[in-house]
Scaffold this motif. Structure first.
Motif, mmCIF file in Angstrom:
data_model
loop_
_atom_site.group_PDB
_atom_site.id
_atom_site.type_symbol
_atom_site.label_atom_id
_atom_site.label_comp_id
_atom_site.label_asym_id
_atom_site.label_seq_id
_atom_site.Cartn_x
_atom_site.Cartn_y
_atom_site.Cartn_z
ATOM 1 N N ARG A 117 0.417 3.561 17.856
ATOM 2 C CA ARG A 117 -0.243 2.962 16.886
ATOM 3 C C ARG A 117 0.005 3.672 15.393
ATOM 4 N NH1 ARG A 117 -5.036 4.459 14.495
ATOM 5 N NH2 ARG A 117 -6.270 2.565 13.467
ATOM 6 N N TYR A 118 0.539 3.317 14.300
ATOM 7 C CA TYR A 118 0.788 3.792 13.156
ATOM 8 C C TYR A 118 -0.253 3.324 12.227
ATOM 9 C CZ TYR A 118 5.431 3.845 15.358
ATOM 10 O OH TYR A 118 6.594 4.033 16.183
ATOM 11 N N SER A 119 -0.696 4.316 11.239
ATOM 12 C CA SER A 119 -1.630 4.046 10.372
ATOM 13 C C SER A 119 -1.366 4.651 8.932
ATOM 14 C CB SER A 119 -2.999 4.479 10.706
ATOM 15 O OG SER A 119 -3.858 4.288 9.665
ATOM 16 N N PHE A 120 -1.246 4.214 7.807
ATOM 17 C CA PHE A 120 -0.684 4.495 6.767
ATOM 18 C C PHE A 120 -1.083 4.029 5.571
ATOM 19 C CE2 PHE A 120 2.233 1.699 8.376
ATOM 20 C CZ PHE A 120 2.637 1.279 7.358
ATOM 21 N N GLY A 121 -0.873 4.531 4.191
ATOM 22 C CA GLY A 121 -1.182 4.076 2.994
ATOM 23 C C GLY A 121 0.034 3.234 2.672
ATOM 24 N N SER A 122 -0.342 2.154 1.812
ATOM 25 C CA SER A 122 0.745 1.103 1.341
ATOM 26 C C SER A 122 1.977 1.750 0.463
ATOM 27 C CB SER A 122 0.038 -0.148 0.612
ATOM 28 O OG SER A 122 -0.613 0.350 -0.434
ATOM 29 N N HIS A 123 1.723 2.906 -0.012
ATOM 30 C CA HIS A 123 2.592 3.663 -0.891
ATOM 31 C C HIS A 123 3.089 5.026 -0.256
ATOM 32 C CE1 HIS A 123 1.999 0.692 -3.920
ATOM 33 N NE2 HIS A 123 0.978 0.433 -3.579
ATOM 34 N N SER A 124 3.384 4.831 0.993
ATOM 35 C CA SER A 124 3.664 6.114 1.940
ATOM 36 C C SER A 124 5.280 6.229 1.927
ATOM 37 C CB SER A 124 3.139 6.228 3.299
ATOM 38 O OG SER A 124 1.803 5.710 3.301
ATOM 39 N N GLY A 125 5.597 7.238 1.783
ATOM 40 C CA GLY A 125 7.095 7.669 2.112
ATOM 41 C C GLY A 125 7.987 6.785 1.108
ATOM 42 N N THR A 126 9.305 6.330 1.497
ATOM 43 C CA THR A 126 10.081 5.467 0.759
ATOM 44 C C THR A 126 9.309 4.227 0.693
ATOM 45 O OG1 THR A 126 11.999 6.850 1.407
ATOM 46 C CG2 THR A 126 12.393 4.603 0.439
ATOM 47 N N HIS A 127 9.011 3.732 -0.612
ATOM 48 C CA HIS A 127 8.078 2.240 -0.556
ATOM 49 C C HIS A 127 8.501 1.637 -1.788
ATOM 50 C CE1 HIS A 127 5.835 5.034 -2.733
ATOM 51 N NE2 HIS A 127 5.205 3.957 -3.434
ATOM 52 N N ILE A 128 8.108 0.211 -1.809
ATOM 53 C CA ILE A 128 8.218 -0.458 -2.967
ATOM 54 C C ILE A 128 6.795 -0.754 -3.771
ATOM 55 C CG2 ILE A 128 8.658 -3.102 -3.571
ATOM 56 C CD1 ILE A 128 11.253 -1.876 -2.827
ATOM 57 N N ASP A 129 6.911 -0.721 -4.941
ATOM 58 C CA ASP A 129 5.701 -1.003 -5.831
ATOM 59 C C ASP A 129 6.150 -2.448 -6.255
ATOM 60 O OD1 ASP A 129 4.556 1.417 -5.579
ATOM 61 O OD2 ASP A 129 4.811 2.002 -7.754
ATOM 62 N N PRO A 130 5.592 -3.580 -5.934
ATOM 63 C CA PRO A 130 5.728 -4.872 -6.697
ATOM 64 C C PRO A 130 4.609 -4.763 -7.875
ATOM 65 C CG PRO A 130 3.919 -5.038 -4.873
ATOM 66 C CD PRO A 130 4.554 -3.613 -4.772
ATOM 67 N N PRO A 131 4.845 -5.843 -8.734
ATOM 68 C CA PRO A 131 3.872 -5.792 -9.894
ATOM 69 C C PRO A 131 2.385 -5.746 -9.599
ATOM 70 C CG PRO A 131 5.863 -7.235 -10.301
ATOM 71 C CD PRO A 131 5.979 -6.712 -8.797
ATOM 72 N N PHE A 132 1.924 -6.397 -8.463
ATOM 73 C CA PHE A 132 0.629 -6.425 -8.002
ATOM 74 C C PHE A 132 -0.196 -5.126 -7.794
ATOM 75 C CE2 PHE A 132 -2.756 -7.115 -4.714
ATOM 76 C CZ PHE A 132 -3.634 -7.885 -5.560
ATOM 77 N N HIS A 133 0.838 -3.974 -7.679
ATOM 78 C CA HIS A 133 0.157 -2.651 -7.561
ATOM 79 C C HIS A 133 -0.513 -2.320 -8.516
ATOM 80 C CE1 HIS A 133 -0.412 1.417 -6.380
ATOM 81 N NE2 HIS A 133 0.619 1.923 -6.938
ATOM 82 N N PHE A 134 -0.066 -2.714 -9.911
ATOM 83 C CA PHE A 134 -1.031 -2.282 -11.242
ATOM 84 C C PHE A 134 -1.278 -3.483 -12.022
ATOM 85 C CE2 PHE A 134 0.447 2.190 -10.213
ATOM 86 C CZ PHE A 134 -0.679 2.904 -10.938
ATOM 87 N N ILE A 135 -0.686 -4.807 -11.860
ATOM 88 C CA ILE A 135 -0.892 -5.977 -12.530
ATOM 89 C C ILE A 135 -1.668 -6.916 -11.563
ATOM 90 C CG2 ILE A 135 0.386 -7.683 -14.016
ATOM 91 C CD1 ILE A 135 1.190 -4.730 -14.931
ATOM 92 N N GLU A 136 -2.872 -7.334 -12.350
ATOM 93 C CA GLU A 136 -3.564 -8.115 -11.287
ATOM 94 C C GLU A 136 -3.172 -9.506 -10.906
ATOM 95 O OE1 GLU A 136 -7.463 -7.547 -13.608
ATOM 96 O OE2 GLU A 136 -8.385 -8.297 -11.678
ATOM 97 N N ASN A 137 -2.333 -9.968 -11.885
ATOM 98 C CA ASN A 137 -1.864 -11.241 -11.430
ATOM 99 C C ASN A 137 -0.146 -10.977 -11.201
ATOM 100 O OD1 ASN A 137 -1.086 -10.798 -13.985
ATOM 101 N ND2 ASN A 137 -1.473 -12.805 -14.907
ATOM 102 N N GLY A 138 0.185 -9.878 -10.964
ATOM 103 C CA GLY A 138 1.740 -9.652 -10.549
ATOM 104 C C GLY A 138 1.981 -10.139 -9.179
ATOM 105 N N ILE A 139 2.993 -10.128 -8.834
ATOM 106 C CA ILE A 139 3.675 -10.822 -7.435
ATOM 107 C C ILE A 139 3.503 -9.763 -6.581
ATOM 108 C CG2 ILE A 139 5.239 -12.518 -8.299
ATOM 109 C CD1 ILE A 139 7.308 -10.581 -7.519
ATOM 110 N N THR A 140 3.091 -10.064 -5.252
ATOM 111 C CA THR A 140 2.932 -8.884 -4.261
ATOM 112 C C THR A 140 4.349 -8.910 -3.451
ATOM 113 O OG1 THR A 140 2.371 -11.033 -2.725
ATOM 114 C CG2 THR A 140 0.583 -9.645 -3.994
#
Lengths: 207, 207
Positions: free
Chosen positions: A42-65
């Motif tokens: 079982r793996y558990s981790f934050g959505s911004h762990s290691g090598t990862h992608i920030d889509p616009p929705f990370h900081f922009i409310e109506n940005g794409i996921t």
């Protein structure tokens, strides 16, 4: 053709951004124990762990996921640029002509921080001014070799908002130690998380 | 060039193999709530969730782990073969000449099970005999469009052991609904989990 894997391996000992959920890896079944026939975890981790992608929705409310990013954006020619300065500001970008580029990955001294077991606050970041230059040059994908494009402790997440607000996709947590500054054929595939505000990705550069 | 994403999107409602850890997606920060400036989540899931890779270590004690798979194995020409039978046995494979292939993805009626919200036990699997045929034909990567290559409830995981014991990599959980039987240029990149017995992967087919 040589393949460079510029992804940080995920382990429970790896560094995460302060305040992010920890990474846990739990073996739930082990071959031969309690009758188990296979190994399973079982793996558990934050959505911004290691090598990862920030889509616009990370900081922009109506940005794409993350699941809505057109994969074409993450596939194709990528330019690795080496910056030796302590931050990526407008001056540091002056020597480059980004006209032909849509994807730029910044190789900095950050890459060497992966050998440290503690989070380092003094990492090389992208200033808001440099973010504006990148956006104005039509850069659609920006990569950096530590866990944020933003200055640690910045009062406002301006760099994120400028890049993501323009629809530019951010790749954080790259390891570019083995890669020379040059053009590569990039394949960066994030995990396909429905409505995700971020996702780990595997990123390879081919040359 | 057309890109087919044959990866199942990950969501908390998706089907997991019976007994596997559940998938949980928890929003930890939401823009504007409690002073948060970004959206950030915690993901938790089993190592064999959704579209994922079985490395030999899943069933073979001294087999390689997911981070040790040479990426070249998962990149290159892949053949999508459609099987309409209720299981993939030696007879079902007779009509194919696998001589030129190293990667075979089986498209079956399984792909349509992804529209169901409950796990379906009666999925199309690969018999041990067919697994031997594949290994003997030099197939290095075998993909299937539901959560296991093994018959549900099989007393012994023979199919897994034959494939993984020969060093063949298994991709489970593909969604091949949109893909016609043909040759494609595959890019399948698993999450880079140190010593992992399995990992989610993003798999795309280009044509």
């Amino acid at each position: 053709m040589k393949i460079y894997d510029v992804t940080v391996p995920i382990s429970k000992d790896m560094v995460v951004y302060p305040g992010d959920p920890p990474i846990t890896i739990q073996r739930k079944q082990t071959i031969g124990k309690n009758g188990a026939q296979c190994n399973l975890s079982r793996y558990s981790f934050g959505s911004h762990s290691g090598t990862h992608i920030d889509p616009p929705f990370h900081f922009i409310e109506n940005g794409i996921t993350v699941d809505k990013i057109p994969l074409e954006l993450l596939l194709g020619r990528a330019r690795v640029v080496e910056i030796t300065a302590a931050c990526i500001d407008e001056a540091a970008l002056e020597e480059f002509d980004f006209t032909p580029d849509a994807r730029v990955l910044f190789k900095t001294r950050n890459s060497y921080l992966w050998s440290q077991h503690k989070f380092v606050e003094d990492f090389v970041y992208i200033t808001p001014g440099a973010a504006r230059v990148l956006v104005n040059n039509g850069i659609k994908v920006v990569g950096i070799d530590y866990l944020s494009v933003e200055k640690f402790g910045a009062e406002e997440p301006e760099t994120h908002k400028i890049l993501l607000g323009a629809g530019t996709i951010i790749i954080e947590g790259l390891d570019l130690r083995e890669v020379e500054p040059a053009d590569y054929d990039m394949v960066c595939l994030p995990w396909n998380i429905k409505d995700g505000d971020g996702a780990p990705a595997r990123d390879i550069l081919k040359q």
